[in-house]
Design a protein around this motif. Sequence first.
Motif, mmCIF file in Angstrom:
data_model
loop_
_atom_site.group_PDB
_atom_site.id
_atom_site.type_symbol
_atom_site.label_atom_id
_atom_site.label_comp_id
_atom_site.label_asym_id
_atom_site.label_seq_id
_atom_site.Cartn_x
_atom_site.Cartn_y
_atom_site.Cartn_z
ATOM 1 N N SER A 215 3.771 -9.250 2.449
ATOM 2 C CA SER A 215 2.857 -9.314 1.312
ATOM 3 C C SER A 215 1.762 -8.263 1.415
ATOM 4 O O SER A 215 0.914 -8.151 0.522
ATOM 5 C CB SER A 215 2.213 -10.709 1.226
ATOM 6 N N ALA A 216 1.767 -7.487 2.489
ATOM 7 C CA ALA A 216 0.731 -6.473 2.710
ATOM 8 C C ALA A 216 0.713 -5.457 1.576
ATOM 9 O O ALA A 216 1.752 -5.096 1.019
ATOM 10 C CB ALA A 216 0.968 -5.768 4.036
ATOM 11 N N GLN A 217 -0.469 -5.004 1.258
ATOM 12 C CA GLN A 217 -0.633 -4.017 0.194
ATOM 13 C C GLN A 217 -0.038 -2.673 0.625
ATOM 14 O O GLN A 217 -0.161 -2.260 1.774
ATOM 15 C CB GLN A 217 -2.114 -3.836 -0.138
ATOM 16 N N GLU A 218 0.608 -2.016 -0.319
ATOM 17 C CA GLU A 218 1.119 -0.667 -0.080
ATOM 18 C C GLU A 218 0.105 0.340 -0.598
ATOM 19 O O GLU A 218 -0.543 0.107 -1.620
ATOM 20 C CB GLU A 218 2.470 -0.473 -0.779
ATOM 21 N N GLU A 219 -0.010 1.422 0.118
ATOM 22 C CA GLU A 219 -0.967 2.456 -0.269
ATOM 23 C C GLU A 219 -0.234 3.598 -0.972
ATOM 24 O O GLU A 219 0.767 4.102 -0.471
ATOM 25 C CB GLU A 219 -1.704 2.982 0.969
ATOM 26 N N GLY A 220 -0.747 3.985 -2.134
ATOM 27 C CA GLY A 220 -0.143 5.084 -2.865
ATOM 28 C C GLY A 220 1.222 4.763 -3.429
ATOM 29 O O GLY A 220 1.984 5.655 -3.780
ATOM 30 N N GLY A 221 1.542 3.470 -3.529
ATOM 31 C CA GLY A 221 2.818 3.078 -4.106
ATOM 32 C C GLY A 221 3.999 3.280 -3.184
ATOM 33 O O GLY A 221 5.133 3.012 -3.572
ATOM 34 N N ALA A 222 3.772 3.749 -1.965
ATOM 35 C CA ALA A 222 4.882 4.006 -1.046
ATOM 36 C C ALA A 222 4.925 2.930 0.032
ATOM 37 O O ALA A 222 3.899 2.542 0.580
ATOM 38 C CB ALA A 222 4.731 5.380 -0.396
ATOM 39 N N ALA A 223 6.124 2.453 0.315
ATOM 40 C CA ALA A 223 6.300 1.454 1.371
ATOM 41 C C ALA A 223 5.972 2.076 2.723
ATOM 42 O O ALA A 223 6.240 3.253 2.973
ATOM 43 C CB ALA A 223 7.731 0.932 1.361
ATOM 44 N N ARG A 224 5.359 1.276 3.584
ATOM 45 C CA ARG A 224 5.002 1.774 4.900
ATOM 46 C C ARG A 224 5.208 0.661 5.917
ATOM 47 O O ARG A 224 5.199 -0.514 5.588
ATOM 48 C CB ARG A 224 3.539 2.240 4.915
ATOM 49 N N GLY A 225 5.376 1.053 7.146
ATOM 50 C CA GLY A 225 5.523 0.062 8.192
ATOM 51 C C GLY A 225 6.971 -0.284 8.460
ATOM 52 O O GLY A 225 7.894 0.216 7.816
ATOM 53 N N LYS A 226 7.151 -1.148 9.425
ATOM 54 C CA LYS A 226 8.477 -1.551 9.866
ATOM 55 C C LYS A 226 8.768 -2.953 9.331
ATOM 56 O O LYS A 226 7.912 -3.841 9.394
ATOM 57 C CB LYS A 226 8.517 -1.533 11.395
ATOM 58 N N THR A 227 9.953 -3.169 8.803
ATOM 59 C CA THR A 227 10.312 -4.454 8.216
ATOM 60 C C THR A 227 10.741 -5.439 9.294
ATOM 61 O O THR A 227 11.691 -5.175 10.031
ATOM 62 C CB THR A 227 11.446 -4.293 7.185
ATOM 63 N N PRO A 228 10.058 -6.571 9.409
ATOM 64 C CA PRO A 228 10.431 -7.565 10.423
ATOM 65 C C PRO A 228 11.634 -8.390 9.979
ATOM 66 O O PRO A 228 11.999 -8.384 8.795
ATOM 67 C CB PRO A 228 9.177 -8.434 10.521
ATOM 68 N N PRO A 229 12.252 -9.111 10.887
ATOM 69 C CA PRO A 229 13.436 -9.912 10.528
ATOM 70 C C PRO A 229 13.072 -11.122 9.674
ATOM 71 O O PRO A 229 11.947 -11.622 9.720
ATOM 72 C CB PRO A 229 13.987 -10.347 11.894
ATOM 73 N N ARG A 230 14.032 -11.549 8.901
ATOM 74 C CA ARG A 230 13.920 -12.821 8.181
ATOM 75 C C ARG A 230 15.232 -13.569 8.360
ATOM 76 O O ARG A 230 16.303 -12.993 8.191
ATOM 77 C CB ARG A 230 13.629 -12.606 6.696
ATOM 78 N N TRP A 231 15.142 -14.839 8.703
ATOM 79 C CA TRP A 231 16.349 -15.592 9.015
ATOM 80 C C TRP A 231 17.004 -16.157 7.761
ATOM 81 O O TRP A 231 16.329 -16.615 6.836
ATOM 82 C CB TRP A 231 16.008 -16.731 9.971
ATOM 83 N N GLY A 232 18.332 -16.128 7.797
ATOM 84 C CA GLY A 232 19.130 -16.701 6.731
ATOM 85 C C GLY A 232 19.900 -17.920 7.225
ATOM 86 O O GLY A 232 19.656 -18.452 8.309
#
Length: 498
Positions: free
Chosen positions: A429-446
């Motif tokens: 849910s973190a805000q993106e700066e300049g409309g570009a995604a940043r950071g590393k995507t953590p896992p989500r369990w299914g």
Amino acid sequence: MATTSASNIKFNHVQNIAVIGAGPSGLAALKYLSAENKFKRIVAFEQRSAPGGLWNYTAEDTDDGSFAVPKTRPTKDDLEKPIWQGGDKGRNPQFLSPVYDLLETNIPKQLMRFSDLEMPEESQLFPKHPTIKDYLARYAEDVNHLVQFDTQVLDVRLLDSRVDQDGLKEQWSVKTKGVVTGEEKEEVFDAVVVANGHFFVPFIPDAPGIKEWHQEHPGSITHSKFYRNPEAFKDKKVIVVGNSASGIDIGTQVATQCKLPLVNSIKSSSYLSPGPTPSFKREVPAIKQLDPSTRTAIFEDGSSESSIDSIIFCTGYFYSLPFLSTVSPPLVTDGTRVRHTYQHTFFAPHPTLSFIVLNQRIIPFPTSEVQSAAIARAYAGRLELPPYAQMRAWEEHTLAVNGEGNDFHTLAFPRDADYINAMHDWAMSAQEEGGAARGKTPPRWGEWHYWCRERFPEIKKAFAERGKAREQVKTLEELGFSFERWKEEKVVEAQSLL
């Protein structure tokens, strides 16, 4: 305390970050912090000479200063001490690991992995500890340059805490010591991430007679931290105290060498040991009293066992943060939990101090990822924390649900899985700066992760029942566990109810 405002807490001043530890959690922190491309300096201090933390197996079982009978609470003097092989300081120092010779993970490799690196396909389903060490060495390859090895953290203390129009600004003094050189150094950081684990100070409960037993029969009482192989207990009458992961595994190994039945002193049944009690084991309640004159253990139900040769306490560890002993309010008191945390991660009074994997009964690698993701996004200024009062309310609620003691950080299934997904969602849910995604995507369990997590005690039992042949088992399906078949059976069951 600078976090008493009713507003959300913002971080826009964090430029330099210290990470304590380069085990699995510290490595995850380095990856997620680096992926923000925001910080001027990120450095991890690791007292060992290689990444991987406690997965760096040590053959030594020598007391490193942490052993005491009884040991009922941590102290500010519990800083880990190196073992100099042969007493020769010209050789490499080692820090004692609780990993033992025949240790295999109690988590299948499909769960016990980081989201961006699979376990070796050729490794057995529950990998041996050398496999995990090699896996972590590969995982560390792109962040090793951020680690100062052979460097122990001696002291961390808060220097400044204030709030301005741009958010919370805090500074921490971090004092370190070169393990080999002895050189001490003090540096200032804007945030500190603690990822040093909690498997150092062993808990050995008090009981009438235990001190006298230890004095009269030196070496007969030990802790799982110092266990290395079952041959040390050949033809001995042994009590294993505890039936969590180490108690079950060590007990099973010792039973191949000791006089049978192995005596297992437990407080309650274990979810890790489904089914009837094995024939090699006699389960008894907690120890009420020890009589060293006859080497007799008396249990809470009045039963007893005499002529005991060895007692192995597989009773876990204290939370111990001796390098944070000056921080106020205190983080650790009796060692059963870390106080004043929010989401088991941020130190609420001063949240530029954070922790990774304080939790127990979890799958540690993905948990370290989702916590690292939240920490990285927060310190990069993209994720706000709630006001202090709300963070404090979270702790009070968790105390009401889990209790004050050892269960505070415990996330028994399915709460561990739900926590991974909740932390993932919060981080994303973190805000993106300049409309570009940043950071590393953590896992989500299914659905598959929930299915496997719920069944892994049964999977582990089926794996162990293969004996030596288990080394050839590499997939769940080889043990008869099929997610696809389970899904098909669910569909058939649902249709039959229509």
